[in-house]
Design a protein around this motif. Structure first.
Motif, PDB file in Angstrom:
ATOM      1  N   ARG A  32      -2.572   7.393  -3.635  1.00 34.03           N
ATOM      2  CA  ARG A  32      -3.240   6.533  -4.611  1.00 34.03           C
ATOM      3  C   ARG A  32      -4.343   5.713  -3.940  1.00 34.03           C
ATOM      4  N   ASN A  36      -4.501  -1.707  -1.697  1.00 34.14           N
ATOM      5  CA  ASN A  36      -3.179  -1.469  -1.100  1.00 34.14           C
ATOM      6  C   ASN A  36      -2.894  -2.417   0.050  1.00 34.14           C
ATOM      7  N   TYR A  37      -1.631  -2.478   0.394  1.00 35.66           N
ATOM      8  CA  TYR A  37      -1.136  -3.338   1.451  1.00 35.66           C
ATOM      9  C   TYR A  37      -1.838  -3.010   2.766  1.00 35.66           C
ATOM     10  N   ILE A  42      -9.361   0.767  -1.096  1.00 36.44           N
ATOM     11  CA  ILE A  42      -9.725   2.030  -0.439  1.00 36.44           C
ATOM     12  C   ILE A  42     -10.166   3.089  -1.462  1.00 36.44           C
ATOM     13  N   ASN A  46      -4.236   6.716   1.715  1.00 40.01           N
ATOM     14  CA  ASN A  46      -3.831   6.937   3.113  1.00 40.01           C
ATOM     15  C   ASN A  46      -3.160   8.299   3.294  1.00 40.01           C
ATOM     16  N   CYS A  78       0.654  -1.942  -9.694  1.00 41.55           N
ATOM     17  CA  CYS A  78       1.265  -0.672  -9.276  1.00 41.55           C
ATOM     18  C   CYS A  78       2.715  -0.900  -8.833  1.00 41.55           C
ATOM     19  N   LEU A  79       2.953  -2.017  -8.154  1.00 46.96           N
ATOM     20  CA  LEU A  79       4.331  -2.354  -7.747  1.00 46.96           C
ATOM     21  C   LEU A  79       5.234  -2.438  -8.979  1.00 46.96           C
ATOM     22  N   ALA A  82       5.885   1.035 -10.339  1.00 45.95           N
ATOM     23  CA  ALA A  82       6.788   1.767  -9.439  1.00 45.95           C
ATOM     24  C   ALA A  82       8.228   1.269  -9.621  1.00 45.95           C
ATOM     25  N   TRP A 114       7.328   4.241  -1.541  1.00 46.05           N
ATOM     26  CA  TRP A 114       7.330   3.225  -2.592  1.00 46.05           C
ATOM     27  C   TRP A 114       8.733   2.650  -2.677  1.00 46.05           C
ATOM     28  N   TRP A 115       8.845   1.377  -2.477  1.00 48.74           N
ATOM     29  CA  TRP A 115      10.150   0.712  -2.509  1.00 48.74           C
ATOM     30  C   TRP A 115      11.165   1.443  -1.636  1.00 48.74           C
ATOM     31  N   GLY A 116      10.740   1.786  -0.450  1.00 46.42           N
ATOM     32  CA  GLY A 116      11.653   2.389   0.527  1.00 46.42           C
ATOM     33  C   GLY A 116      11.975   3.854   0.288  1.00 46.42           C
ATOM     34  N   THR A 141       3.204   8.252   4.440  1.00 46.24           N
ATOM     35  CA  THR A 141       2.640   7.036   5.032  1.00 46.24           C
ATOM     36  C   THR A 141       3.444   5.860   4.514  1.00 46.24           C
ATOM     37  N   SER A 145       8.324   0.782   6.614  1.00 43.29           N
ATOM     38  CA  SER A 145       9.619   1.408   6.301  1.00 43.29           C
ATOM     39  C   SER A 145       9.842   2.729   7.017  1.00 43.29           C
TER      40      SER A 145
HETATM   41  C1  LIG Z   1       4.206   0.551  -5.311  1.00 44.77           C
HETATM   42  C2  LIG Z   1       4.205   0.458  -3.817  1.00 44.77           C
HETATM   43  C3  LIG Z   1       5.380   0.271  -3.121  1.00 44.77           C
HETATM   44  C4  LIG Z   1       5.388   0.257  -1.719  1.00 44.77           C
HETATM   45  N1  LIG Z   1       6.573   0.113  -1.065  1.00 44.77           N
HETATM   46  C5  LIG Z   1       6.585   0.184   0.291  1.00 44.77           C
HETATM   47  C6  LIG Z   1       7.817   0.105   1.016  1.00 44.77           C
HETATM   48  O1  LIG Z   1       8.904  -0.028   0.462  1.00 44.77           O
HETATM   49  N2  LIG Z   1       7.765   0.223   2.370  1.00 44.77           N
HETATM   50  C7  LIG Z   1       6.585   0.376   3.052  1.00 44.77           C
HETATM   51  O2  LIG Z   1       6.618   0.472   4.277  1.00 44.77           O
HETATM   52  N3  LIG Z   1       5.411   0.441   2.389  1.00 44.77           N
HETATM   53  C8  LIG Z   1       5.384   0.356   1.037  1.00 44.77           C
HETATM   54  N4  LIG Z   1       4.191   0.441   0.363  1.00 44.77           N
HETATM   55  C9  LIG Z   1       2.958   0.667   1.137  1.00 44.77           C
HETATM   56  C10 LIG Z   1       2.572   2.138   1.099  1.00 44.77           C
HETATM   57  O3  LIG Z   1       3.647   2.977   1.459  1.00 44.77           O
HETATM   58  C11 LIG Z   1       1.413   2.405   2.065  1.00 44.77           C
HETATM   59  O4  LIG Z   1       0.371   1.531   1.828  1.00 44.77           O
HETATM   60  C12 LIG Z   1       0.953   3.843   1.949  1.00 44.77           C
HETATM   61  O5  LIG Z   1       0.172   4.165   3.073  1.00 44.77           O
HETATM   62  C13 LIG Z   1       0.133   4.087   0.686  1.00 44.77           C
HETATM   63  O6  LIG Z   1      -0.271   5.421   0.669  1.00 44.77           O
HETATM   64  P1  LIG Z   1      -1.375   5.983  -0.333  1.00 44.77           P
HETATM   65  O7  LIG Z   1      -2.668   5.260  -0.004  1.00 44.77           O
HETATM   66  O8  LIG Z   1      -1.450   7.417   0.014  1.00 44.77           O
HETATM   67  O9  LIG Z   1      -0.906   5.741  -1.724  1.00 44.77           O
HETATM   68  C14 LIG Z   1       4.161   0.398  -1.019  1.00 44.77           C
HETATM   69  C15 LIG Z   1       2.964   0.542  -1.732  1.00 44.77           C
HETATM   70  C16 LIG Z   1       2.977   0.563  -3.110  1.00 44.77           C
HETATM   71  C17 LIG Z   1       1.683   0.723  -3.858  1.00 44.77           C
END
Ligand SMILES: Cc1cc2nc3c(=O)[nH]c(=O)nc-3n(C[C@H](O)[C@H](O)[C@H](O)COP(=O)(O)O)c2cc1C
Length: 197
Positions: A32, A36-37, A42, A46, A78-79, A82, A114-116, A141, A145
């Motif tokens: 997505r 993002n965190y 972006i 990732n 998004c959180l 999810a 997402w959420w572990g 990614t 976690s």
């Molecule tokens: C809805 C949501 C829940 C997430 N939960 C976790 C988590 O439980 N543990 C973790 O390490 N990262 C968590 N993340 C961070 C993502 O795993 C991380 O940013 C990932 O690289 C996003 O990949 P993407 O850009 O391909 O979507 C979460 C991100 C989102 C948006």
């Protein structure tokens, strides 16, 4: 002379066997873009970046699990979605599908944590496909976690697969901003799994 011809034929056979393996590999991923965190706003997710590194190294084809309804660009929104999907054990729809599914013997499956755990849209994809005889190499990614519980989830969902190999976890920020480090992680992982690159 005969020995040389045999050696050349052997080399050719090995080459053909190697390329057949790459032709039979597919990288499937969900990712997505948006806020993002740790990486901010972006344009490319990732996991998408990591998926492309794996495809480049293995010569695999790529299929993106693109949601029928886009996830919000806002991280907090998004959180919330999810959470809803996890609580209701949802199976969100995605667009299109893989062509020539039966031709692939190795399938890499990638997603963010997402959420572990594994986002529910990846469940939808897996449940829609027959993995009989296929080897699955999962990757993800995350931002702390690691694999979360996704190795167990994948093994639980993929009981029809020939094998579910040990998955690769890479920090989202590394996949996004440090292609060299992410590429090294991919190369080491493929080596460990004994997959051609
Ligand atoms: C809805 C949501 C829940 C997430 N939960 C976790 C988590 O439980 N543990 C973790 O390490 N990262 C968590 N993340 C961070 C993502 O795993 C991380 O940013 C990932 O690289 C996003 O990949 P993407 O850009 O391909 O979507 C979460 C991100 C989102 C948006």
């Amino acid at each position: 002379m005969t020995k040389r011809i045999i050696a050349a034929l052997l080399a050719l056979a090995l080459l053909l066997a190697g390329s057949a393996l790459s032709e039979g590999a597919l990288v499937v991923y969900f990712s997505r873009a948006g806020e993002n965190y740790s990486v901010g706003e972006i344009e490319e997710g990732n996991t998408a970046r990591l998926a492309k590194l794996i495809a480049a190294r293995t010569g695999a084809e790529i299929f993106e699990i693109a949601p029928a309804v886009d996830y919000p660009a806002s991280y907090d929104e998004c959180l919330a979605i999810a959470t809803e999907e996890r609580n209701s054990d949802a199976r969100p729809a995605y667009i299109g599908d893989v062509e020539g599914w039966e031709d692939y013997d190795t399938v890499f499956i990638g997603h963010p944590i997402w959420w572990g755990t594994v986002p529910r849209i990846v469940y939808t994809f897996i449940e829609n496909h027959d993995f009989t005889g296929k080897t699955v190499a999962p990757f993800n990614t995350h931002e702390g976690s690691g694999r979360g519980d996704s190795q167990q989830v994948m093994e639980g969902l993929l009981t029809d697969a020939a094998a579910v190999l040990q998955g690769l976890a890479v920090r989202g920020a590394t996949a996004q901003n440090d292609a060299e480090a992410a590429g090294r992680a991919v190369a080491d992982w493929l080596n460990e799994l004994d997959i051609d690159q």
